[in-house]
Design a protein around this motif. Structure first.
Motif, PDB file in Angstrom:
ATOM      1  N   LYS A  80       0.842  -1.198   0.000  1.00 27.44           N
ATOM      2  CA  LYS A  80       0.000   0.000   0.000  1.00 27.44           C
ATOM      3  C   LYS A  80       0.878   1.249   0.000  1.00 27.44           C
ATOM      4  N   GLY A  81       0.597   2.162  -0.922  1.00 29.08           N
ATOM      5  CA  GLY A  81       1.399   3.372  -1.049  1.00 29.08           C
ATOM      6  C   GLY A  81       0.589   4.632  -0.819  1.00 29.08           C
ATOM      7  N   LYS A  82       1.197   5.767  -1.134  1.00 30.77           N
ATOM      8  CA  LYS A  82       0.543   7.058  -0.980  1.00 30.77           C
ATOM      9  C   LYS A  82      -0.325   7.374  -2.198  1.00 30.77           C
ATOM     10  N   PRO A  83      -1.321   8.240  -2.032  1.00 28.21           N
ATOM     11  CA  PRO A  83      -2.170   8.612  -3.178  1.00 28.21           C
ATOM     12  C   PRO A  83      -1.369   9.208  -4.327  1.00 28.21           C
ATOM     13  N   LEU A  84      -0.340   9.991  -3.985  1.00 26.55           N
ATOM     14  CA  LEU A  84       0.574  10.547  -4.984  1.00 26.55           C
ATOM     15  C   LEU A  84       2.004  10.270  -4.541  1.00 26.55           C
ATOM     16  N   MET A  85       2.831   9.872  -5.493  1.00 21.95           N
ATOM     17  CA  MET A  85       4.236   9.602  -5.215  1.00 21.95           C
ATOM     18  C   MET A  85       5.086  10.444  -6.154  1.00 21.95           C
ATOM     19  N   LYS A  86       6.383  10.393  -5.980  1.00 24.48           N
ATOM     20  CA  LYS A  86       7.293  11.124  -6.852  1.00 24.48           C
ATOM     21  C   LYS A  86       7.052  10.732  -8.307  1.00 24.48           C
ATOM     22  N   GLU A  87       7.020  11.713  -9.206  1.00 24.94           N
ATOM     23  CA  GLU A  87       6.792  11.445 -10.627  1.00 24.94           C
ATOM     24  C   GLU A  87       8.059  10.845 -11.238  1.00 24.94           C
ATOM     25  N   ARG A  88       7.961   9.587 -11.693  1.00 24.82           N
ATOM     26  CA  ARG A  88       9.163   8.871 -12.143  1.00 24.82           C
ATOM     27  C   ARG A  88       9.075   8.359 -13.572  1.00 24.82           C
ATOM     28  N   TRP A  89       7.891   8.158 -14.118  1.00 31.26           N
ATOM     29  CA  TRP A  89       7.733   7.617 -15.473  1.00 31.26           C
ATOM     30  C   TRP A  89       6.556   8.285 -16.160  1.00 31.26           C
ATOM     31  N   ILE A  90       6.657   8.412 -17.465  1.00 33.52           N
ATOM     32  CA  ILE A  90       5.597   9.050 -18.248  1.00 33.52           C
ATOM     33  C   ILE A  90       4.571   8.036 -18.742  1.00 33.52           C
ATOM     34  N   GLY A  91       4.957   6.775 -18.734  1.00 28.47           N
ATOM     35  CA  GLY A  91       4.045   5.733 -19.192  1.00 28.47           C
ATOM     36  C   GLY A  91       4.388   4.417 -18.532  1.00 28.47           C
ATOM     37  N   ALA A  92       3.463   3.466 -18.607  1.00 28.85           N
ATOM     38  CA  ALA A  92       3.707   2.169 -17.970  1.00 28.85           C
ATOM     39  C   ALA A  92       2.929   1.068 -18.675  1.00 28.85           C
ATOM     40  N   VAL A  93       3.496  -0.136 -18.602  1.00 26.23           N
ATOM     41  CA  VAL A  93       2.815  -1.362 -19.016  1.00 26.23           C
ATOM     42  C   VAL A  93       2.707  -2.215 -17.758  1.00 26.23           C
ATOM     43  N   ASP A  94       1.493  -2.407 -17.257  1.00 27.72           N
ATOM     44  CA  ASP A  94       1.301  -3.138 -16.005  1.00 27.72           C
ATOM     45  C   ASP A  94       0.535  -4.429 -16.236  1.00 27.72           C
ATOM     46  N   SER A  95       1.146  -5.547 -15.832  1.00 25.66           N
ATOM     47  CA  SER A  95       0.485  -6.843 -15.926  1.00 25.66           C
ATOM     48  C   SER A  95       0.221  -7.427 -14.550  1.00 25.66           C
ATOM     49  N   VAL A  96       0.278  -6.582 -13.528  1.00 25.19           N
ATOM     50  CA  VAL A  96       0.240  -7.067 -12.142  1.00 25.19           C
ATOM     51  C   VAL A  96      -1.059  -6.713 -11.429  1.00 25.19           C
ATOM     52  N   GLY A  97      -1.542  -5.479 -11.593  1.00 29.21           N
ATOM     53  CA  GLY A  97      -2.774  -5.075 -10.933  1.00 29.21           C
ATOM     54  C   GLY A  97      -2.582  -4.771  -9.462  1.00 29.21           C
TER      55      GLY A  97
ATOM     56  N   HIS B 268      -2.180  -3.422  -5.691  1.00 28.69           N
ATOM     57  CA  HIS B 268      -1.412  -2.298  -5.148  1.00 28.69           C
ATOM     58  C   HIS B 268      -0.349  -1.824  -6.136  1.00 28.69           C
ATOM     59  N   THR B 269       0.196  -2.753  -6.903  1.00 29.61           N
ATOM     60  CA  THR B 269       1.224  -2.369  -7.874  1.00 29.61           C
ATOM     61  C   THR B 269       0.666  -1.364  -8.877  1.00 29.61           C
ATOM     62  N   LEU B 270      -0.490  -1.656  -9.439  1.00 32.47           N
ATOM     63  CA  LEU B 270      -1.087  -0.741 -10.411  1.00 32.47           C
ATOM     64  C   LEU B 270      -1.426   0.598  -9.757  1.00 32.47           C
ATOM     65  N   ALA B 271      -1.930   0.565  -8.532  1.00 34.07           N
ATOM     66  CA  ALA B 271      -2.240   1.809  -7.824  1.00 34.07           C
ATOM     67  C   ALA B 271      -0.978   2.665  -7.652  1.00 34.07           C
ATOM     68  N   ASN B 272       0.124   2.030  -7.273  1.00 30.83           N
ATOM     69  CA  ASN B 272       1.378   2.768  -7.085  1.00 30.83           C
ATOM     70  C   ASN B 272       1.979   3.223  -8.409  1.00 30.83           C
ATOM     71  N   VAL B 273       1.794   2.436  -9.454  1.00 30.56           N
ATOM     72  CA  VAL B 273       2.253   2.853 -10.787  1.00 30.56           C
ATOM     73  C   VAL B 273       1.552   4.150 -11.187  1.00 30.56           C
ATOM     74  N   CYS B 274       0.236   4.188 -10.983  1.00 27.35           N
ATOM     75  CA  CYS B 274      -0.513   5.409 -11.309  1.00 27.35           C
ATOM     76  C   CYS B 274      -0.036   6.579 -10.444  1.00 27.35           C
ATOM     77  N   ALA B 275       0.214   6.310  -9.163  1.00 26.45           N
ATOM     78  CA  ALA B 275       0.629   7.368  -8.239  1.00 26.45           C
ATOM     79  C   ALA B 275       2.004   7.943  -8.584  1.00 26.45           C
ATOM     80  N   GLY B 276       2.828   7.157  -9.287  1.00 18.59           N
ATOM     81  CA  GLY B 276       4.162   7.622  -9.650  1.00 18.59           C
ATOM     82  C   GLY B 276       4.302   8.089 -11.084  1.00 18.59           C
ATOM     83  N   THR B 277       3.182   8.179 -11.789  1.00 18.94           N
ATOM     84  CA  THR B 277       3.204   8.590 -13.191  1.00 18.94           C
ATOM     85  C   THR B 277       3.260  10.117 -13.313  1.00 18.94           C
ATOM     86  N   GLN B 278       4.065  10.606 -14.249  1.00 16.34           N
ATOM     87  CA  GLN B 278       4.225  12.043 -14.459  1.00 16.34           C
ATOM     88  C   GLN B 278       2.960  12.676 -15.028  1.00 16.34           C
ATOM     89  N   TYR B 279       2.905  13.974 -14.913  1.00 14.58           N
ATOM     90  CA  TYR B 279       1.751  14.726 -15.404  1.00 14.58           C
ATOM     91  C   TYR B 279       1.475  14.394 -16.876  1.00 14.58           C
TER      92      TYR B 279
END
Length: 325
Positions: free
Chosen positions: A205-222, A224-235
């Motif tokens: 479980k992560g924070k609603p927003l995290m440091k912006e680290r990537w502009i895009g992602a391919v997620d096959s996990v779903g 908490h991982t997907l939630a954190n991927v979204c939280a770390g995605t750049q504007y």
């Protein structure tokens, strides 16, 4: 008679075995295919082991992928001798699938095998590579280019992940690969990953927003991982979701969507329209080479499928598993 991986359920007893099946028992379809190669995907492993309710009807022949040669055709779309390819459409779940010597199918589910791919190469790619390409196409359709920034790939040691890393790197993207197997870092770097991330950074479980680290992602996990991927995605970034290896849930907030304007794009490979399938496969045929397929896949026989399914779910297999029929 022909050999097939047959799944049955009687009362509470769920079994999968390599069986001799009568051709007369094949389901309805207007094309009969002699299967040359199939694959063992994560979904196939779930179906064979019974770890998840993938199979909708019993008995069921497993296998969501196949490549082979038409030996009978009642329609006009394909002729005897044509080489064809199938991914999805509920095959191996609701309709008998490709882990068998023969398959009777609906012609609208099939596409021609791309001319510069052999059946083995096509199945080395399989649904995993095809899904990865659908994700890459979706990122580009949403305006993400190699100049936009880094792309994160989760579950990077799996079939979809391995192909996503390799395809994105070949197209010039900087790839960040998330894995729970640090020992496989060299494998991922050889595929083109520029940075390796321990999946533990994303799987809790992560924070609603995290440091912006990537502009895009391919997620096959779903999950908490997907939630954190979204939280770390750049504007303005884009996340493609195509799997649920960690879970079906999505314990996220709306913060990344309303404060950073990100897009979460669902990727469905099962019912994907024919035009998008053909586009993805044509691009795969142009992008993927023998060197990559050799690095990313291993081959087994039909007799080895059932024990391999357990090893796949235990995380003991990397990349793609091609099944020679």
């Amino acid at each position: 008679m022909f050999k097939a991986v047959l799944i049955q359920q009687q009362d509470e007893r769920y079994t999968a075995r390599l069986a001799q099946v009568d051709e007369a028992d094949l389901p309805e379809g207007d094309v009969l295919v002699e299967v040359g190669y199939s694959t063992l995907n994560y979904k196939d492993a779930l179906a064979i082991t019974g770890k998840s309710p993938v199979v909708r009807h019993f008995p069921m022949v497993a296998g969501i992928d196949l490549a082979g040669t038409v030996i009978e055709s009642d329609g006009t779309k394909f002729n005897v001798g044509d080489q064809v390819l199938l991914n999805g459409w509920g095959v191996g779940e609701k309709h008998w699938g490709g882990l068998a010597e023969k398959a009777c199918l609906k012609s609208e589910w099939l596409i021609p095998l791309p001319q510069n791919l052999t059946p083995k190469q096509a199945m080395s790619i399989g649904t995993a590579g095809y899904t990865a390409m659908l994700c890459v196409n979706a990122l580009e359709e949403q305006g993400i280019t190699a100049k936009s920034g880094s792309i994160l790939v989760t579950g990077a040691n799996g079939g979809v992940g391995s192909f996503a890393v390799a395809i994105l790197a070949k197209l010039g993207y900087r790839v960040m690969a998330s894995t729970g197997r640090p020992a496989e870092s060299e494998y991922l770097k050889a595929l083109g990953a520029a940075e390796i991330i321990d999946r533990a950074q994303l799987s809790e479980k992560g924070k609603p927003l995290m440091k912006e680290r990537w502009i895009g992602a391919v997620d096959s996990v779903g999950s908490h991982t997907l939630a954190n991927v979204c939280a770390g995605t750049q504007y303005g970034g884009v996340v493609t979701a195509c799997g649920l290896a960690q879970g079906l849930d999505f314990p996220a907030t709306v913060a990344p969507f309303i404060l950073r304007g990100i897009t979460l794009k669902g990727i469905d490979s099962v019912m994907c329209p024919e035009a998008k399938r053909i586009q993805a496969w044509q691009r795969l045929a142009q992008t993927v080479d023998d060197g990559l397929l050799s690095a990313i896949s291993s081959e087994i026989t039909l007799d080895e499928v059932i024990p391999a399914a357990t090893r796949l779910l235990n995380g003991e297999i990397r990349g793609r598993v091609v099944v020679k029929i």
